[in-house]
Design an enzyme around this catalytic site. Sequence first.
Site, PDB file in Angstrom:
ATOM      1  N   THR A 126       0.808  -1.220   0.000  1.00  0.00           N
ATOM      2  CA  THR A 126       0.000   0.000   0.000  1.00  0.00           C
ATOM      3  C   THR A 126       0.845   1.276   0.000  1.00  0.00           C
ATOM      4  O   THR A 126       1.892   1.331   0.642  1.00  0.00           O
ATOM      5  CB  THR A 126      -0.914  -0.015   1.247  1.00  0.00           C
ATOM      6  OG1 THR A 126      -1.617  -1.252   1.265  1.00  0.00           O
ATOM      7  CG2 THR A 126      -1.906   1.129   1.227  1.00  0.00           C
ATOM      8  N   ALA A 130      -2.384   4.630  -3.411  1.00  0.00           N
ATOM      9  CA  ALA A 130      -2.893   3.378  -3.994  1.00  0.00           C
ATOM     10  C   ALA A 130      -2.961   2.263  -2.962  1.00  0.00           C
ATOM     11  O   ALA A 130      -1.933   1.881  -2.385  1.00  0.00           O
ATOM     12  CB  ALA A 130      -2.004   2.934  -5.159  1.00  0.00           C
ATOM     13  N   PRO A 242      -5.158 -15.535  -0.975  1.00  0.00           N
ATOM     14  CA  PRO A 242      -6.105 -16.395  -0.245  1.00  0.00           C
ATOM     15  C   PRO A 242      -5.590 -16.800   1.142  1.00  0.00           C
ATOM     16  O   PRO A 242      -6.357 -16.867   2.106  1.00  0.00           O
ATOM     17  CB  PRO A 242      -6.262 -17.617  -1.158  1.00  0.00           C
ATOM     18  CG  PRO A 242      -6.039 -17.064  -2.531  1.00  0.00           C
ATOM     19  CD  PRO A 242      -4.953 -16.023  -2.349  1.00  0.00           C
ATOM     20  N   GLU A 244      -3.625 -15.054   3.112  1.00  0.00           N
ATOM     21  CA  GLU A 244      -3.778 -13.874   3.980  1.00  0.00           C
ATOM     22  C   GLU A 244      -5.253 -13.700   4.376  1.00  0.00           C
ATOM     23  O   GLU A 244      -5.568 -13.387   5.525  1.00  0.00           O
ATOM     24  CB  GLU A 244      -3.282 -12.642   3.211  1.00  0.00           C
ATOM     25  CG  GLU A 244      -3.525 -11.338   3.929  1.00  0.00           C
ATOM     26  CD  GLU A 244      -2.777 -10.160   3.292  1.00  0.00           C
ATOM     27  OE1 GLU A 244      -1.979 -10.377   2.350  1.00  0.00           O
ATOM     28  OE2 GLU A 244      -2.984  -9.026   3.758  1.00  0.00           O
ATOM     29  N   GLN A 281     -35.709 -12.046  27.565  1.00  0.00           N
ATOM     30  CA  GLN A 281     -35.726 -12.797  26.308  1.00  0.00           C
ATOM     31  C   GLN A 281     -34.844 -12.136  25.246  1.00  0.00           C
ATOM     32  O   GLN A 281     -34.189 -12.812  24.443  1.00  0.00           O
ATOM     33  CB  GLN A 281     -37.158 -12.933  25.780  1.00  0.00           C
ATOM     34  CG  GLN A 281     -37.236 -13.940  24.649  1.00  0.00           C
ATOM     35  CD  GLN A 281     -38.631 -14.036  24.060  1.00  0.00           C
ATOM     36  OE1 GLN A 281     -39.235 -13.049  23.660  1.00  0.00           O
ATOM     37  NE2 GLN A 281     -39.159 -15.242  24.021  1.00  0.00           N
ATOM     38  N   GLY A 341     -24.042  -2.600  28.357  1.00  0.00           N
ATOM     39  CA  GLY A 341     -24.451  -1.229  28.673  1.00  0.00           C
ATOM     40  C   GLY A 341     -23.234  -0.312  28.672  1.00  0.00           C
ATOM     41  O   GLY A 341     -22.324  -0.483  27.841  1.00  0.00           O
ATOM     42  N   GLY A 366      -7.523  -6.462   1.770  1.00  0.00           N
ATOM     43  CA  GLY A 366      -8.541  -6.263   0.725  1.00  0.00           C
ATOM     44  C   GLY A 366      -9.857  -5.904   1.384  1.00  0.00           C
ATOM     45  O   GLY A 366     -10.326  -6.638   2.266  1.00  0.00           O
TER      46      GLY A 366
END
Length: 379
Positions: A126, A130, A242, A244, A281, A341, A366
């Site tokens: 990087t 870019a 893949p 990574e 619930q 909370g 990516g």
Amino acid sequence: MNAAHSSQAELDAFRATVRRFYETEVMPNWQRYAAQGHVDRELWNRAGALGLLLLDVPAFHGGAGGTVEHLAVMVEEAARAIDSALGFSVHSIVSQYLLAYASEAQKCRWLPAMAKGEIVGAIAMTEPGAGSDLQGIRTQARREGDHYLISGQKTFITNGHHADLVIVVAKTDPREGAKGVSLIVAETKDLAGFRRGRILDKMGQKAQDTAELFFDDARVPAANLLGGEEGRGFGQLMSQLPYERMIVAYRAVGAMARAVELASAYAKERRAFGKSLMEFQNTRFTLAECATEVAVARAFVSACLDKLLAGRLDAPTACMAKWWTSERQCKVIDRCLQIFGGYGYMNEFPIARLYTEARVQRIYGGTSEIMKEVIARSL
Ligand SMILES: Cc1cc2nc3c(=O)[nH]c(=O)nc-3n(C[C@H](O)[C@H](O)[C@H](O)COP(=O)(O)OP(=O)(O)OC[C@H]3O[C@@H](n4cnc5c(N)ncnc54)[C@H](O)[C@@H]3O)c2cc1C
């Protein structure tokens, strides 16, 4: 990569070792690492001495001789410890590039030292201008005799502060797009023209070193070109991504599992309106849904890992695992944090750190949008 599964007993024993390492060596020092923005250099040597680096590199090359399953265990345990301080994942990614594309002599020189933690690895793709669009990088490597002169600027580089070996993504032919990209290894010690910039101040992952790197006609031996031929860098990146992306996916699963664990324990203890939160619930359903998402994510990621182990993980499937689990990670952690909370917003509660550590998972390796682009192209 094409390896056999490890036994569950062996992986469990390994998991216990990693957990102990995090509990005794990393977590007690975490606040200090976070304050300085990086781990102590010695932690790398310590991890190396315990055999926790280069887990899936053959023993022949100095690695631990395990498989990517061992790496997955380590990634999950790091996520469970809510820690990204030690950049062992990027270090492992670098080792995979070296295993695949370096010469035998280079493997013998670099990999054993990386396994011992004597060399820290980084990969610099990087740039300020870019990231997603890697064809647009401006860093150049100009051939001059037996050397390349590298000039350019890199940013957001994990392990940048400690790195001794950086795989630099550079244009060897600036007139070309993808075909002009090459990967060149820069050994940073005494490298004239190389300079580290500041350690970047991030929202989360505070203890992990992420830095800028500057190259100004840094002279690197031409032999350090990975793959021996210019212009192969883009294909090499595509082949390795893949791996990574699965690391990111495993981290996501480990982190969200921890969030559910923490929120369930808290919901059983905390009381409101004369009941425990777990008796409402809404709390029960939230946790039931989150636990289900963890189970589904884990099943998908382990199926992908099996494919990676068998050398059959394709790029779109890895992208599916990366975007889906990292997006789930952020949602699940956010919902679990709500159960705490106001305490969920306090840094002294681990759920707060899980929250800030998570956000980048949808960006690095990516972005989610780029993952979906890759998937869509395969449809
Ligand atoms: C903590 C951290 C560690 C990192 N470590 C490393 C490292 O070790 N090595 C390294 O090289 N890099 C590293 N990175 C960089 C990371 O990989 C990039 O940030 C990432 O690829 C996105 O690039 P960018 O930041 O330039 O964003 P951009 O590419 O500018 O993207 C900005 C936005 O536009 C979207 N976008 C871009 N193109 C498209 C498109 N075609 N379609 C739809 N949307 C699009 C993106 O998804 C994003 O939302 C790291 C980043 C961080 C934050």
